[in-house]
Enzyme design. Structure first.
Site, PDB file in Angstrom:
ATOM      1  N   LYS A 115       2.744  31.236 -35.463  1.00  0.00           N
ATOM      2  CA  LYS A 115       1.882  30.666 -34.795  1.00  0.00           C
ATOM      3  C   LYS A 115       0.625  31.453 -34.759  1.00  0.00           C
ATOM      4  O   LYS A 115      -0.368  31.099 -34.118  1.00  0.00           O
ATOM      5  CB  LYS A 115       2.422  30.405 -33.260  1.00  0.00           C
ATOM      6  CG  LYS A 115       3.639  29.983 -33.479  1.00  0.00           C
ATOM      7  CD  LYS A 115       3.557  28.441 -33.212  1.00  0.00           C
ATOM      8  CE  LYS A 115       5.128  27.597 -32.849  1.00  0.00           C
ATOM      9  NZ  LYS A 115       5.017  26.236 -32.710  1.00  0.00           N
ATOM     10  N   ASP A 147       8.758  32.610 -22.920  1.00  0.00           N
ATOM     11  CA  ASP A 147       8.508  32.030 -24.292  1.00  0.00           C
ATOM     12  C   ASP A 147       7.260  32.184 -24.660  1.00  0.00           C
ATOM     13  O   ASP A 147       6.424  31.468 -24.078  1.00  0.00           O
ATOM     14  CB  ASP A 147       9.143  30.479 -24.046  1.00  0.00           C
ATOM     15  CG  ASP A 147       8.818  29.638 -25.426  1.00  0.00           C
ATOM     16  OD1 ASP A 147       8.027  30.459 -26.319  1.00  0.00           O
ATOM     17  OD2 ASP A 147       9.197  28.719 -25.378  1.00  0.00           O
ATOM     18  N   CYS A 159       9.294  18.248 -29.034  1.00  0.00           N
ATOM     19  CA  CYS A 159      10.586  19.081 -28.522  1.00  0.00           C
ATOM     20  C   CYS A 159      10.548  19.237 -26.966  1.00  0.00           C
ATOM     21  O   CYS A 159      10.781  20.484 -26.296  1.00  0.00           O
ATOM     22  CB  CYS A 159      10.520  20.261 -29.361  1.00  0.00           C
ATOM     23  SG  CYS A 159      11.188  20.117 -31.007  1.00  0.00           S
ATOM     24  N   GLN A 180       3.441  29.801 -27.756  1.00  0.00           N
ATOM     25  CA  GLN A 180       2.235  29.170 -27.904  1.00  0.00           C
ATOM     26  C   GLN A 180       0.911  30.165 -27.411  1.00  0.00           C
ATOM     27  O   GLN A 180      -0.068  30.233 -27.989  1.00  0.00           O
ATOM     28  CB  GLN A 180       1.969  28.130 -27.113  1.00  0.00           C
ATOM     29  CG  GLN A 180       2.627  26.731 -27.637  1.00  0.00           C
ATOM     30  CD  GLN A 180       2.157  26.397 -29.088  1.00  0.00           C
ATOM     31  OE1 GLN A 180       1.263  26.180 -29.296  1.00  0.00           O
ATOM     32  NE2 GLN A 180       3.133  25.965 -29.932  1.00  0.00           N
ATOM     33  N   HIS A 206      10.013  23.728 -24.029  1.00  0.00           N
ATOM     34  CA  HIS A 206      10.406  23.298 -25.073  1.00  0.00           C
ATOM     35  C   HIS A 206      11.906  23.464 -25.345  1.00  0.00           C
ATOM     36  O   HIS A 206      12.585  24.071 -24.618  1.00  0.00           O
ATOM     37  CB  HIS A 206       9.930  24.627 -26.243  1.00  0.00           C
ATOM     38  CG  HIS A 206      10.126  23.979 -27.575  1.00  0.00           C
ATOM     39  ND1 HIS A 206      11.137  24.139 -28.188  1.00  0.00           N
ATOM     40  CD2 HIS A 206       9.197  23.371 -28.562  1.00  0.00           C
ATOM     41  CE1 HIS A 206      10.839  23.714 -29.691  1.00  0.00           C
ATOM     42  NE2 HIS A 206       9.787  23.485 -29.708  1.00  0.00           N
TER      43      HIS A 206
END
Length: 408
Positions: free
Chosen positions: A228, A202, A366, A205, A125
């Site tokens: 999320k 990261d 993104c 998700q 991202h």
């Protein structure tokens, strides 16, 4: 479709699913962008403002003490969620992006020097590309990129070849927001540590789909966003190993992150408060605990199994649509389905689906470098959550046939 969850009861927990969009009941397939919020989370936010709204840590009156206790309970809950060794290693941020920037601008600025190498991947991202580009430009570091295959999986042999004694930091996405790919992060971390590099994951998700244990992973940093995971927006956390966080300078200056201030010198607070300047997003931090409790009530393994069954159902269904190509066919992936349709722009697909009450995400998500890797400008992305159903997927398929009929 058999599962251990009462999907009808779960859907009743999410008031927004009753919304009517363009005359049709909402089908919400944009969960990779943000999940909807159950009533317990909405009630926690309003309950704070209605009953004990007060600034935290500094007050001795009853409301302030109640707010402080609820705020810090959420920190302990998030420590448990990640299996972090200490609550001091849980830093509140306003999201995944903020956490990555914090690490780049504190650890990166202090410990990286000219000629050092930073490794990211081709599926990052923008939030995990731009902060490292900025740092590398400022410090004279070299940014390297792990390539991927046509299925959207990292080429691990290439990753190993990129690692050298000059590699000081590796920052990779745990799960791709565009492809759904689950990356072999434990192996990535182990190999990075062998050359002395630190690793950030990261987890934007991954956090809603996978069970996360930062001690088992042995990552140095883990950043995620609560919106999320059925929680509120504007609230996230950064996990960092205690010795690293202690060695890093503060990110922002102001109240709360200090011990003592004079005009001559300031001494900084201990962890985790050293990185939490100013009045925080109190209501949403408190509500985050309720989101995680809700997920635990359903059971992460149950959620994952159900979402995977939705992904399999949808994958089989879209493959029967002539001219449709799935982007991202990794063997290990979460419930994200990205696709393109020959001769039809993804934005047109999204507009026509919206007219039928179906919310999907279109564009580059993104991840512009990733789109260029596949020689496309963007995809249509349907991403599934625990409250979605096969009947909703059937509506998506009908909608796509309509799109094909109108534009194909």
């Amino acid at each position: 479709m058999s599962n251990n969850l009462d999907i009808t009861a779960i859907r009743n927990d999410f008031p927004i699913l009753e919304e009517i969009v363009n005359g049709k009941q909402l089908v919400y397939f944009d969960n990779a962008a943000t999940t909807q919020k159950p009533k317990v989370v909405l009630d926690a936010i309003s309950g704070y403002y209605e009953h004990y709204n007060a600034n935290i840590h500094r007050g001795i009156h009853q409301l302030a003490e109640k707010a402080t206790a609820a705020f810090e309970d959420s920190r302990k809950r998030l420590q448990q969620f990640l299996n972090a060794p200490s609550f001091e290693e849980i830093i509140f941020t306003y999201g995944t992006t903020d956490g990555i920037n914090l690490v780049a601008q504190t650890y990166g600025r202090k410990f990286l020097k000219e000629g050092d190498e930073v490794i990211i991947s081709a599926m990052e991202h923008h939030s995990n590309i731009v902060p490292w580009q900025m740092l590398c430009e400022e410090k004279g570091c070299i940014l390297k990129v792990i390539p991927i295959n046509d299925d959207g999986e990292l080429l691990m042999d290439e990753y190993e070849a990129l690692l050298t004694e000059r590699t000081k930091f590796v920052s990779v996405v745990h799960v791709s927001n565009s492809l759904g790919t689950i990356n072999p992060v434990k192996e990535i971390i182990r190999k990075a540590h062998e050359v002395g590099a630190k690793v950030l994951l990261d987890g934007a998700q991954a956090s809603s789909h996978l069970s996360i244990d930062v001690q088992d992973l042995d990552c140095d940093f883990y950043s995620l966003s609560l919106h999320k995971i059925y929680g509120p927006t504007g609230m996230g956390i950064l996990f960092g190993k205690k010795e690293l966080l202690n060695a890093m300078p503060p990110y922002r200056g102001g109240g709360e992150m200090i011990k003592e201030v004079t005009f001559e010198k300031t001494t900084y607070n201990e962890l985790p408060y050293k990185f939490e300047a100013g009045t925080p997003n109190i209501a949403d931090v408190i509500a985050a605990k309720y989101a995680l409790d809700y997920v635990d009530t359903l059971g992460k393994p149950n959620i994952a199994a159900y979402e995977n069954s939705l992904l399999e159902y949808a994958t089989q269904a879209v493959m029967e649509i002539e001219g449709l190509k799935i982007i991202g066919k990794a063997k290990e992936k979460v419930s994200v389905l990205s696709f393109v349709i020959d001769g039809i722009h993804h934005q047109d697909t999204g507009v026509l689906l919206d007219q039928q009450g179906i919310a999907v995400r279109t564009g580059h998500h993104c991840t512009q470098p990733l789109m260029r890797r596949f020689n496309i400008t963007g995809t249509t992305r349907a991403s599934f959550a625990v409250y979605n159903t096969t009947a909703e997927i059937d509506r998506l398929i009908q909608g796509l046939h309509k799109v094909k009929k109108m534009l194909g």
